[in-house]
Design a protein around this motif. Structure first.
Motif, PDB file in Angstrom:
ATOM      1  N   ASP A  50      82.989   0.942 -23.133  1.00 31.30           N
ATOM      2  CA  ASP A  50      82.603   0.245 -24.372  1.00 31.30           C
ATOM      3  C   ASP A  50      81.094   0.238 -24.596  1.00 31.30           C
ATOM      4  OD1 ASP A  50      85.254  -0.273 -25.003  1.00 31.30           O
ATOM      5  OD2 ASP A  50      85.274  -2.194 -23.945  1.00 31.30           O
ATOM      6  N   GLU A  51      80.551   1.424 -24.792  1.00 25.56           N
ATOM      7  CA  GLU A  51      79.105   1.558 -25.037  1.00 25.56           C
ATOM      8  C   GLU A  51      78.823   2.259 -26.358  1.00 25.56           C
ATOM      9  OE1 GLU A  51      77.313  -0.087 -23.103  1.00 25.56           O
ATOM     10  OE2 GLU A  51      78.062   0.013 -21.048  1.00 25.56           O
ATOM     11  N   ALA A  52      79.736   2.100 -27.337  1.00 24.97           N
ATOM     12  CA  ALA A  52      79.575   2.827 -28.609  1.00 24.97           C
ATOM     13  C   ALA A  52      78.226   2.544 -29.265  1.00 24.97           C
ATOM     14  CB  ALA A  52      80.709   2.478 -29.566  1.00 24.97           C
ATOM     15  N   ASP A 106      84.706   8.349 -20.222  1.00 22.39           N
ATOM     16  CA  ASP A 106      85.220   7.195 -20.956  1.00 22.39           C
ATOM     17  C   ASP A 106      86.252   6.485 -20.093  1.00 22.39           C
ATOM     18  OD1 ASP A 106      86.088   5.345 -22.720  1.00 22.39           O
ATOM     19  OD2 ASP A 106      86.766   6.763 -24.259  1.00 22.39           O
ATOM     20  N   ASN A 107      85.889   5.274 -19.683  1.00 21.34           N
ATOM     21  CA  ASN A 107      86.681   4.535 -18.705  1.00 21.34           C
ATOM     22  C   ASN A 107      87.594   3.502 -19.404  1.00 21.34           C
ATOM     23  OD1 ASN A 107      85.781   2.860 -15.561  1.00 21.34           O
ATOM     24  ND2 ASN A 107      87.449   4.221 -16.032  1.00 21.34           N
ATOM     25  N   GLY A 108      88.332   4.009 -20.398  1.00 27.63           N
ATOM     26  CA  GLY A 108      89.270   3.125 -21.090  1.00 27.63           C
ATOM     27  C   GLY A 108      88.621   2.271 -22.174  1.00 27.63           C
ATOM     28  N   ARG A 110      90.189   2.220 -13.914  1.00 25.00           N
ATOM     29  CA  ARG A 110      88.978   1.428 -14.055  1.00 25.00           C
ATOM     30  C   ARG A 110      88.121   1.445 -12.799  1.00 25.00           C
ATOM     31  NH1 ARG A 110      88.536  -2.418 -18.354  1.00 25.00           N
ATOM     32  NH2 ARG A 110      88.824  -1.039 -20.119  1.00 25.00           N
ATOM     33  N   GLY A 111      86.864   1.188 -12.988  1.00 27.20           N
ATOM     34  CA  GLY A 111      85.940   1.085 -11.870  1.00 27.20           C
ATOM     35  C   GLY A 111      84.771   2.023 -12.057  1.00 27.20           C
ATOM     36  N   PHE A 112      83.582   1.548 -11.725  1.00 27.63           N
ATOM     37  CA  PHE A 112      82.388   2.377 -11.879  1.00 27.63           C
ATOM     38  C   PHE A 112      82.505   3.668 -11.076  1.00 27.63           C
ATOM     39  CE2 PHE A 112      78.245   3.846 -10.602  1.00 27.63           C
ATOM     40  CZ  PHE A 112      77.593   3.932 -11.823  1.00 27.63           C
ATOM     41  N   ALA A 119      75.135   4.424 -19.410  1.00 28.69           N
ATOM     42  CA  ALA A 119      75.294   4.767 -20.825  1.00 28.69           C
ATOM     43  C   ALA A 119      74.939   3.598 -21.726  1.00 28.69           C
ATOM     44  CB  ALA A 119      76.734   5.206 -21.080  1.00 28.69           C
ATOM     45  N   ASP A 120      74.150   2.646 -21.205  1.00 27.81           N
ATOM     46  CA  ASP A 120      73.912   1.401 -21.949  1.00 27.81           C
ATOM     47  C   ASP A 120      72.516   1.307 -22.551  1.00 27.81           C
ATOM     48  OD1 ASP A 120      72.420   1.070 -19.683  1.00 27.81           O
ATOM     49  OD2 ASP A 120      73.420  -0.757 -18.995  1.00 27.81           O
ATOM     50  N   ALA A 121      71.761   2.397 -22.495  1.00 29.10           N
ATOM     51  CA  ALA A 121      70.397   2.466 -23.043  1.00 29.10           C
ATOM     52  C   ALA A 121      69.380   1.637 -22.261  1.00 29.10           C
ATOM     53  CB  ALA A 121      70.355   2.085 -24.527  1.00 29.10           C
ATOM     54  N   ARG A 172      77.022  -5.441 -24.176  1.00 29.09           N
ATOM     55  CA  ARG A 172      77.264  -6.425 -23.130  1.00 29.09           C
ATOM     56  C   ARG A 172      77.430  -5.805 -21.755  1.00 29.09           C
ATOM     57  NH1 ARG A 172      81.900  -9.010 -22.851  1.00 29.09           N
ATOM     58  NH2 ARG A 172      82.651  -7.881 -24.663  1.00 29.09           N
ATOM     59  N   SER A 173      76.834  -6.419 -20.742  1.00 29.47           N
ATOM     60  CA  SER A 173      76.951  -5.945 -19.364  1.00 29.47           C
ATOM     61  C   SER A 173      78.356  -6.148 -18.821  1.00 29.47           C
ATOM     62  CB  SER A 173      75.958  -6.697 -18.486  1.00 29.47           C
ATOM     63  OG  SER A 173      76.277  -6.512 -17.127  1.00 29.47           O
ATOM     64  N   LYS A 174      78.851  -5.186 -18.018  1.00 34.14           N
ATOM     65  CA  LYS A 174      80.170  -5.294 -17.385  1.00 34.14           C
ATOM     66  C   LYS A 174      80.059  -5.700 -15.921  1.00 34.14           C
ATOM     67  CE  LYS A 174      80.863  -2.896 -21.141  1.00 34.14           C
ATOM     68  NZ  LYS A 174      79.716  -2.261 -21.774  1.00 34.14           N
ATOM     69  N   VAL A 175      78.888  -5.581 -15.334  1.00 33.94           N
ATOM     70  CA  VAL A 175      78.768  -5.853 -13.905  1.00 33.94           C
ATOM     71  C   VAL A 175      77.932  -7.099 -13.666  1.00 33.94           C
ATOM     72  CG1 VAL A 175      78.144  -4.925 -11.654  1.00 33.94           C
ATOM     73  CG2 VAL A 175      78.922  -3.380 -13.434  1.00 33.94           C
TER      74      VAL A 175
HETATM   75  N1  LIG Z   1      81.592  -2.216 -14.355  1.00 36.25           N
HETATM   76  C1  LIG Z   1      82.047  -1.118 -14.851  1.00 36.25           C
HETATM   77  N2  LIG Z   1      81.203  -0.320 -15.501  1.00 36.25           N
HETATM   78  C2  LIG Z   1      81.680   0.782 -15.979  1.00 36.25           C
HETATM   79  C3  LIG Z   1      83.038   1.090 -15.783  1.00 36.25           C
HETATM   80  N3  LIG Z   1      83.238   2.252 -16.325  1.00 36.25           N
HETATM   81  C4  LIG Z   1      82.104   2.642 -16.840  1.00 36.25           C
HETATM   82  N4  LIG Z   1      81.105   1.751 -16.648  1.00 36.25           N
HETATM   83  C5  LIG Z   1      79.686   1.947 -17.075  1.00 36.25           C
HETATM   84  O1  LIG Z   1      78.792   1.806 -15.980  1.00 36.25           O
HETATM   85  C6  LIG Z   1      77.467   1.517 -16.470  1.00 36.25           C
HETATM   86  C7  LIG Z   1      76.887   0.311 -15.757  1.00 36.25           C
HETATM   87  O2  LIG Z   1      77.529  -0.881 -16.188  1.00 36.25           O
HETATM   88  P1  LIG Z   1      76.720  -2.128 -16.760  1.00 36.25           P
HETATM   89  O3  LIG Z   1      77.682  -2.970 -17.495  1.00 36.25           O
HETATM   90  O4  LIG Z   1      75.528  -1.667 -17.512  1.00 36.25           O
HETATM   91  O5  LIG Z   1      76.274  -2.817 -15.437  1.00 36.25           O
HETATM   92  P2  LIG Z   1      74.918  -3.629 -15.179  1.00 36.25           P
HETATM   93  O6  LIG Z   1      73.783  -2.751 -15.566  1.00 36.25           O
HETATM   94  O7  LIG Z   1      74.950  -3.934 -13.724  1.00 36.25           O
HETATM   95  O8  LIG Z   1      75.010  -4.836 -16.050  1.00 36.25           O
HETATM   96  C8  LIG Z   1      77.611   1.335 -17.979  1.00 36.25           C
HETATM   97  O9  LIG Z   1      77.259   2.551 -18.585  1.00 36.25           O
HETATM   98  C9  LIG Z   1      79.101   1.033 -18.126  1.00 36.25           C
HETATM   99  O10 LIG Z   1      79.563   1.330 -19.410  1.00 36.25           O
HETATM  100  C10 LIG Z   1      83.914   0.202 -15.103  1.00 36.25           C
HETATM  101  O11 LIG Z   1      85.101   0.394 -14.941  1.00 36.25           O
HETATM  102  N5  LIG Z   1      83.361  -0.891 -14.655  1.00 36.25           N
END
Ligand SMILES: Nc1nc2c(ncn2[C@@H]2O[C@H](COP(=O)(O)OP(=O)(O)O)[C@@H](O)[C@H]2O)c(=O)[nH]1
Ligand SMILES: [Mg+2]
Length: 217
Positions: free
Chosen positions: A12-14, A34-36, A58-60, A81-83, A194-197
């Motif tokens: 979800d990084e559109a 593209d992870n879903g 799923r999963g980084f 991919a989040d800029a 929005r951050s995913k981690v």
């Molecule tokens: N956490 C997580 N990130 C993913 C996944 N698949 C792809 N990503 C990508 O991994 C990158 C790092 O995630 P991000 O949310 O920026 O993590 P943060 O930088 O630690 O807040 C981004 O480009 C996400 O879109 C997934 O399944 N889980």
């Protein structure tokens, strides 16, 4: 001609992709994994000329590894991919690999604004870097997600983690293989979207669980 394949895990990084994909240097090909995503990331990526690989698990690590398997260039780089990181900075990592000087280069994140890197993330990352230093002797300050290495060498590592431990496992296994590993500074900005981690409790907990397991060996 493609010299470098750039793996960009994407959930979800559109909103970020148009900028990210406009920043690739000449000869660098983007592989968006593209992870879903449910926000149309795949279509946006295709519209901006990227190769899109679908990885439903799923999963980084799952996304990063699917990108590595799809890559064909001799050198593979990874970038979020989040800029938050600028693909235009990749040559400062890649050139050290291409020149044969290093086997793995990590981008050490240097925040360009206060909002770029939340304080809890900074502290957690610093602690992690210290643990890595203690167990390997590697003088690194950040477990940065921007990196570059040779494709065949990465595949030989036979990495197993498919969640948040993948970047750490790469460093630990590479070190075991005697790889020359070093950091270069890269600017780190506030992400788009929005951050995913690190911005979520669940994501942070998963990262701590996965990384602790690897550090225990
Ligand atoms: N956490 C997580 N990130 C993913 C996944 N698949 C792809 N990503 C990508 O991994 C990158 C790092 O995630 P991000 O949310 O920026 O993590 P943060 O930088 O630690 O807040 C981004 O480009 C996400 O879109 C997934 O399944 N889980
Ligand atoms: Mg991020």
């Amino acid at each position: 001609m493609t010299h470098v394949d750039v793996v960009l895990p994407c959930l979800d990084e559109a909103g970020a992709l148009p900028w990210v994909l406009s920043r690739l240097p000449e000869g660098y090909r983007a592989i968006i994994v593209d992870n879903g995503s449910t926000d149309g990331s795949g279509d946006v990526a295709r519209a901006h000329g990227a190769l899109v690989v679908d990885e439903p698990r799923r999963g980084f690590g799952s996304a990063a590894h699917a990108g590595l398997l799809a890559a064909e260039a001799p050198i593979v780089a990874f970038c979020d991919a989040d800029a938050s990181m600028d693909p235009a900075d990749l040559p400062s990592l890649v050139d050290r690999i291409a020149g044969g000087e290093l086997d793995l280069v990590l981008g050490r994140r240097r925040a360009v604004s206060r909002g770029a890197w939340p304080v809890h993330a900074r502290i957690a990352n610093r602690a992690l870097a210290l643990l890595i230093r203690r167990s390997t002797g590697l003088r690194i300050h950040d477990l940065g997600p921007m990196r570059a290495a040779r494709r065949d060498a990465l595949l030989d590592l036979d990495l197993r983690d498919r969640r948040s431990g993948y970047p750490l496992e790469m460093v630990l296994r590479g070190h075991e293989q005697g790889w020359r590993i070093a950091e270069v500074d890269i600017p780190y900005s506030q992400r788009i979207g929005r951050s995913k981690v690190i911005g979520t409790v669940r994501g942070t907990a998963t990262a701590i669980t996965d990384m602790s397991r690897l550090l225990r060996g």
